[in-house]
Design a protein around this motif. Structure first.
Motif, mmCIF file in Angstrom:
data_model
loop_
_atom_site.group_PDB
_atom_site.id
_atom_site.type_symbol
_atom_site.label_atom_id
_atom_site.label_comp_id
_atom_site.label_asym_id
_atom_site.label_seq_id
_atom_site.Cartn_x
_atom_site.Cartn_y
_atom_site.Cartn_z
ATOM 1 N N ARG A 1 -9.448 25.600 4.601
ATOM 2 C CA ARG A 1 -9.193 25.850 3.460
ATOM 3 C C ARG A 1 -9.511 23.859 2.403
ATOM 4 O O ARG A 1 -10.435 23.845 2.191
ATOM 5 N N GLY A 2 -9.236 23.867 3.748
ATOM 6 C CA GLY A 2 -9.213 21.934 3.465
ATOM 7 C C GLY A 2 -10.296 21.449 3.386
ATOM 8 O O GLY A 2 -10.826 20.436 3.328
ATOM 9 N N LEU A 3 -11.452 22.411 4.228
ATOM 10 C CA LEU A 3 -12.652 21.319 4.439
ATOM 11 C C LEU A 3 -13.862 22.132 3.594
ATOM 12 O O LEU A 3 -14.696 21.672 4.435
ATOM 13 N N GLN A 4 -13.440 22.918 2.524
ATOM 14 C CA GLN A 4 -15.255 23.884 2.271
ATOM 15 C C GLN A 4 -15.444 22.648 1.638
ATOM 16 O O GLN A 4 -17.011 22.957 1.916
ATOM 17 N N ASP A 5 -15.120 21.533 0.981
ATOM 18 C CA ASP A 5 -16.128 20.187 0.671
ATOM 19 C C ASP A 5 -17.550 19.881 1.612
ATOM 20 O O ASP A 5 -18.363 19.689 1.269
ATOM 21 N N ARG A 6 -16.226 19.606 2.987
ATOM 22 C CA ARG A 6 -17.049 18.976 4.410
ATOM 23 C C ARG A 6 -18.679 20.353 4.505
ATOM 24 O O ARG A 6 -19.450 20.301 5.214
ATOM 25 N N PHE A 7 -18.035 21.432 4.421
ATOM 26 C CA PHE A 7 -18.913 23.012 4.738
ATOM 27 C C PHE A 7 -19.483 22.959 3.803
ATOM 28 O O PHE A 7 -21.034 23.160 4.013
ATOM 29 N N ALA A 8 -19.352 22.665 2.769
ATOM 30 C CA ALA A 8 -20.419 22.222 1.339
ATOM 31 C C ALA A 8 -21.616 21.700 1.866
ATOM 32 O O ALA A 8 -22.711 21.989 1.405
ATOM 33 N N ALA A 9 -21.123 20.679 2.030
ATOM 34 C CA ALA A 9 -22.446 19.541 2.320
ATOM 35 C C ALA A 9 -23.067 19.590 3.622
ATOM 36 O O ALA A 9 -24.309 19.113 3.064
ATOM 37 N N PHE A 10 -22.489 20.456 4.864
ATOM 38 C CA PHE A 10 -23.507 20.542 6.281
ATOM 39 C C PHE A 10 -24.300 21.693 5.467
ATOM 40 O O PHE A 10 -25.566 22.277 5.605
ATOM 41 N N ASP A 11 -24.244 22.475 5.175
ATOM 42 C CA ASP A 11 -25.013 23.812 4.138
ATOM 43 C C ASP A 11 -26.027 23.295 2.780
ATOM 44 O O ASP A 11 -27.428 23.508 3.673
ATOM 45 N N GLN A 12 -25.229 22.318 2.657
ATOM 46 C CA GLN A 12 -26.927 21.493 2.018
ATOM 47 C C GLN A 12 -27.917 21.309 2.400
ATOM 48 O O GLN A 12 -28.777 20.749 2.204
ATOM 49 N N THR A 13 -27.733 20.432 3.240
ATOM 50 C CA THR A 13 -28.799 19.460 4.486
ATOM 51 C C THR A 13 -28.854 20.531 5.667
ATOM 52 O O THR A 13 -30.079 20.029 5.371
ATOM 53 N N ALA A 14 -28.417 21.678 5.532
ATOM 54 C CA ALA A 14 -29.119 22.868 6.518
ATOM 55 C C ALA A 14 -29.541 23.322 5.312
ATOM 56 O O ALA A 14 -31.373 23.405 6.213
ATOM 57 N N GLN A 15 -29.886 23.741 4.310
ATOM 58 C CA GLN A 15 -30.877 24.050 3.007
ATOM 59 C C GLN A 15 -32.306 23.389 3.558
ATOM 60 O O GLN A 15 -33.539 23.398 3.261
#
Length: 447
Positions: free
Chosen positions: A41-55
């Motif tokens: 739950r505390g890492l959701q913003d970091r996870f979203a950033a990784f997904d953006q780079t992946a896209q």
């Protein structure tokens, strides 16, 4: 049976097969699972950033495939000499376009990352030349390639000299020392993006780009080679975008996406890549030979999936850093620092801590989960190394794996996870293993 009883039975079965209960049946105690949920739950913003780079990187790869008009015919393999292998040849064009280079060599005959680096060096250095590593000590397996540790067939045996410039204490390049180190004999400068078996920070693409441009400004004739292993698709740009003459890596790491069964790549200038092709095969044959042996589809599909798989590995890395950092273990980088590769180093300080962690990762594997990893004298290393890697592809460190040399500070180098779900499970499994060994203060009894 009444309708109410039927519904109650359905709820019971659903609950028994929930993610939490499934993990508990597979050895993750509720306290550990709940802690993992809190961390996620505390890492959701970091996870979203990784997904953006992946896209972004996914579109980069897709664009390269569309530009080169990839079709089903490219998935056919070749045997023997491998003449007229359109799938192999156009895959190299796709890599060149993905990495924004003039050319690329992507071959089944390149056995591993060390082989790819050795090939790039040997192909572009001649007797009397000097190479300088400006990122400090290179990865252990390159020591024999260079001749730092005497070995048959090393560059030193062929009259290539070696020097290195260490990074500053803060992990940045020492530009003044680099300037002083360059000599008339200097032909090639090497940069290692990842930390290897050191606990220094990995280098960012921006740092590498600054170093490439610095060297080229001083001496445009010097070749710059970047060991890009573990770094591909972590960022929106690659070292080749800043003028590196060669960017080198392994297909059983990031760019193979977990599907490539072997191979390596060298992306760079036309001249450097042609030299590598000739060295890989023989003068007069070069890149015209080299059968793909039916793996073209895996190479293409693996590259297509690589950005998403890399993002999963990054999520696993920050999850591990957050978890173990909470209990006093030094994590390099920590959970909030910028990621420059998929490797997460965790210093355990004791032999037992390193071994227990690796045992937990092995126990979470889909392959050979029932075996216990043992330290052994691996070829190319100067001390015993423990490796946990129950992988579909032998040695594929884009899959869930952990390893480390049995020496101070007894650091584990964790990487991979084709999916974040598997990476998280493996980390929690390793954490539980260490709890039960009394190595996690405050969690001696995870149950």
């Amino acid at each position: 049976m009444t309708q109410q009883e039927i519904r109650a039975g359905i709820r019971k079965v659903t609950e028994e097969n929930s993610l939490e209960n499934t993990c508990r049946r597979m050895g993750i105690p509720k306290r550990v699972w709940d802690l993992g949920e809190e961390i996620c739950r505390g890492l959701q913003d970091r996870f979203a950033a990784f997904d953006q780079t992946a896209q972004l990187n996914q579109l980069k790869v897709l664009g390269a495939m569309q530009k080169n008009r990839i079709s089903a015919e490219h998935f056919n393999g070749s045997t023997g000499y491998g003449y007229n292998d359109a799938g192999r040849d156009d895959l190299e064009r796709v890599y060149a376009d993905t990495f924004h280079t003039e050319d690329a060599l992507v071959r089944t005959q390149i056995t591993c990352g060390t082989h790819a680096l050795s090939l790039a060096l040997a192909a572009n250095l001649r007797p009397g030349d000097e190479m300088i590593s400006i990122s400090g000590k290179p990865y252990d397996t390159l020591e024999e390639v260079i001749g730092i540790r005497p070995s048959r067939g090393s560059l030193a045996e062929y009259g290539v000299s070696y020097r290195q410039v260490d990074l500053k204490e803060d992990g940045s390049f020492d530009f003044e020392a680099i300037r002083d180190a360059l000599s008339p004999a200097t032909r090639l400068v090497a940069i290692q993006r990842s930390k290897g078996y050191l606990t220094r920070p990995s280098l960012s693409v921006e740092q590498i780009g600054e170093a490439v441009l610095f060297v080229k400004d001083l001496r445009p004739d010097i070749l710059v080679m970047v060991d890009n292993c573990y770094g591909e698709f972590v960022d929106c740009v690659e070292p080749s975008d800043f003028g590196a003459d060669m960017t080198v890596g392994s297909l059983i790491k990031n760019p193979g996406g977990g599907l490539a069964p072997m191979g390596g790549y060298i992306a760079g200038t036309k001249e450097c890549v042609e030299n590598c092709a000739v060295r890989l095969t023989s003068p007069g044959l070069g890149r015209e030979v080299g059968a793909s042996l039916g793996v073209n589809r895996s190479f293409y599909q693996g590259l297509f999936l690589a950005p998403v798989v890399t993002a999963s590995a990054l999520k696993g890395a920050v999850f591990a850093a957050d978890l173990f950092g909470r209990f006093g273990y030094k994590c390099i980088p920590d959970a909030q620092e910028k990621r420059n590769d998929i490797i997460q180093a965790i210093e355990f300080g004791t032999r037992d801590g390193l071994i227990r962690f690796c045992e937990g990762i092995q126990a979470a594997a889909p392959v050979d989960s029932y075996v216990s990893p043992e330290p052994w004298a691996m070829p190319g290393y100067d001390c015993d190394v423990i490796m946990a890697a129950g992988a579909f592809i032998q040695g594929a460190s884009i899959e869930l794996s952990a390893d480390g040399p049995l020496r101070e500070p007894y650091a584990a180098y964790f990487q991979g996870g084709l999916t974040f779900g598997h990476a998280r499970f493996g980390i929690l499994k390793a954490f539980t293993q260490m709890c039960r060994a009394g190595l996690i203060e405050g969690f001696a009894d995870p149950d």
